[in-house]
Design a protein around this motif. Structure first.
Motif, PDB file in Angstrom:
ATOM      1  N   SER A  33     -14.127   1.743   8.742  1.00 56.56           N
ATOM      2  CA  SER A  33     -13.884   1.035   7.484  1.00 56.56           C
ATOM      3  C   SER A  33     -14.631   1.761   6.367  1.00 56.56           C
ATOM      4  O   SER A  33     -15.499   2.606   6.621  1.00 56.56           O
ATOM      5  N   LEU A  34     -14.308   1.403   5.127  1.00 53.41           N
ATOM      6  CA  LEU A  34     -15.025   1.996   3.995  1.00 53.41           C
ATOM      7  C   LEU A  34     -16.509   1.647   4.081  1.00 53.41           C
ATOM      8  O   LEU A  34     -17.373   2.476   3.775  1.00 53.41           O
ATOM      9  N   GLU A  58      -4.947   7.884   1.059  1.00 52.65           N
ATOM     10  CA  GLU A  58      -4.498   6.502   1.135  1.00 52.65           C
ATOM     11  C   GLU A  58      -5.483   5.666   1.951  1.00 52.65           C
ATOM     12  O   GLU A  58      -6.027   6.137   2.947  1.00 52.65           O
ATOM     13  N   LYS A  59      -5.699   4.445   1.502  1.00 54.84           N
ATOM     14  CA  LYS A  59      -6.564   3.507   2.234  1.00 54.84           C
ATOM     15  C   LYS A  59      -5.686   2.547   3.024  1.00 54.84           C
ATOM     16  O   LYS A  59      -4.541   2.285   2.640  1.00 54.84           O
ATOM     17  N   ARG A  60      -6.218   2.032   4.117  1.00 56.88           N
ATOM     18  CA  ARG A  60      -5.478   1.034   4.889  1.00 56.88           C
ATOM     19  C   ARG A  60      -5.256  -0.210   4.039  1.00 56.88           C
ATOM     20  O   ARG A  60      -6.088  -0.562   3.205  1.00 56.88           O
ATOM     21  N   THR A  61      -4.149  -0.903   4.296  1.00 56.70           N
ATOM     22  CA  THR A  61      -3.918  -2.183   3.629  1.00 56.70           C
ATOM     23  C   THR A  61      -4.874  -3.208   4.216  1.00 56.70           C
ATOM     24  O   THR A  61      -5.500  -2.978   5.265  1.00 56.70           O
ATOM     25  N   GLN A  62      -4.965  -4.369   3.576  1.00 57.86           N
ATOM     26  CA  GLN A  62      -5.837  -5.428   4.087  1.00 57.86           C
ATOM     27  C   GLN A  62      -5.398  -5.833   5.494  1.00 57.86           C
ATOM     28  O   GLN A  62      -6.233  -6.041   6.377  1.00 57.86           O
ATOM     29  N   SER A  63      -4.103  -5.906   5.713  1.00 58.51           N
ATOM     30  CA  SER A  63      -3.575  -6.268   7.033  1.00 58.51           C
ATOM     31  C   SER A  63      -3.933  -5.207   8.080  1.00 58.51           C
ATOM     32  O   SER A  63      -4.371  -5.523   9.187  1.00 58.51           O
ATOM     33  N   TYR A  66      -7.638  -5.435   8.881  1.00 56.16           N
ATOM     34  CA  TYR A  66      -7.943  -6.577   9.755  1.00 56.16           C
ATOM     35  C   TYR A  66      -7.566  -6.249  11.201  1.00 56.16           C
ATOM     36  O   TYR A  66      -8.357  -6.496  12.121  1.00 56.16           O
ATOM     37  N   LYS A  67      -6.389  -5.668  11.403  1.00 55.59           N
ATOM     38  CA  LYS A  67      -5.948  -5.306  12.764  1.00 55.59           C
ATOM     39  C   LYS A  67      -6.915  -4.305  13.400  1.00 55.59           C
ATOM     40  O   LYS A  67      -7.233  -4.410  14.580  1.00 55.59           O
ATOM     41  N   GLU A  68      -7.390  -3.349  12.627  1.00 58.39           N
ATOM     42  CA  GLU A  68      -8.353  -2.358  13.132  1.00 58.39           C
ATOM     43  C   GLU A  68      -9.670  -3.033  13.488  1.00 58.39           C
ATOM     44  O   GLU A  68     -10.283  -2.726  14.511  1.00 58.39           O
ATOM     45  N   ALA A  69     -10.123  -3.968  12.657  1.00 59.14           N
ATOM     46  CA  ALA A  69     -11.375  -4.691  12.929  1.00 59.14           C
ATOM     47  C   ALA A  69     -11.254  -5.521  14.205  1.00 59.14           C
ATOM     48  O   ALA A  69     -12.191  -5.570  15.009  1.00 59.14           O
ATOM     49  N   VAL A  70     -10.103  -6.148  14.433  1.00 62.73           N
ATOM     50  CA  VAL A  70      -9.878  -6.918  15.660  1.00 62.73           C
ATOM     51  C   VAL A  70      -9.899  -5.974  16.855  1.00 62.73           C
ATOM     52  O   VAL A  70     -10.561  -6.242  17.862  1.00 62.73           O
ATOM     53  N   LYS A  71      -9.212  -4.841  16.724  1.00 64.71           N
ATOM     54  CA  LYS A  71      -9.149  -3.838  17.799  1.00 64.71           C
ATOM     55  C   LYS A  71     -10.541  -3.350  18.190  1.00 64.71           C
ATOM     56  O   LYS A  71     -10.839  -3.144  19.362  1.00 64.71           O
ATOM     57  N   GLN A  72     -11.424  -3.214  17.194  1.00 65.48           N
ATOM     58  CA  GLN A  72     -12.784  -2.733  17.438  1.00 65.48           C
ATOM     59  C   GLN A  72     -13.743  -3.861  17.816  1.00 65.48           C
ATOM     60  O   GLN A  72     -14.922  -3.614  18.048  1.00 65.48           O
TER      61      GLN A  72
END
Length: 82
Positions: A33-34, A58-63, A66-72
């Motif tokens: 994440s940033l 390009e930065k990831r969208t909010q969605s 969130y999916k990346e944070a759940v994955k981690q």
């Protein structure tokens, strides 16, 4: 008053060509994440965001974030989702 966030100008490493490569890899390939990048680079997330914009990364969208944070395992799944 001096602190660890005093290097906030465009002379920061993240604004260099090496910084551009680092940001691309860290954000998209490594899934950081940033905020994670900022912590690793001893700066703040706003500087990371500005550097990414400077390099047109390009930065990831909010969605997507969130999916990346759940994955981690950083956040749990929403109770309203299956």
């Amino acid at each position: 008053m001096s602190n660890s966030y005093s290097r906030v100008g465009k002379d920061h490493y993240l604004f260099s060509s090496g910084g551009a490569q680092y940001l691309q890899k860290a954000h998209w390939e490594d899934g950081l994440s940033l905020r994670d990048i900022a912590k690793a680079q001893n700066c703040n997330a706003m500087l990371v965001s500005r550097a990414m914009s400077h390099h047109k990364i390009e930065k990831r969208t909010q969605s997507e974030s969130y999916k990346e944070a759940v994955k981690q395992g950083k956040v749990g799944r929403s109770p309203n989702k299956d």
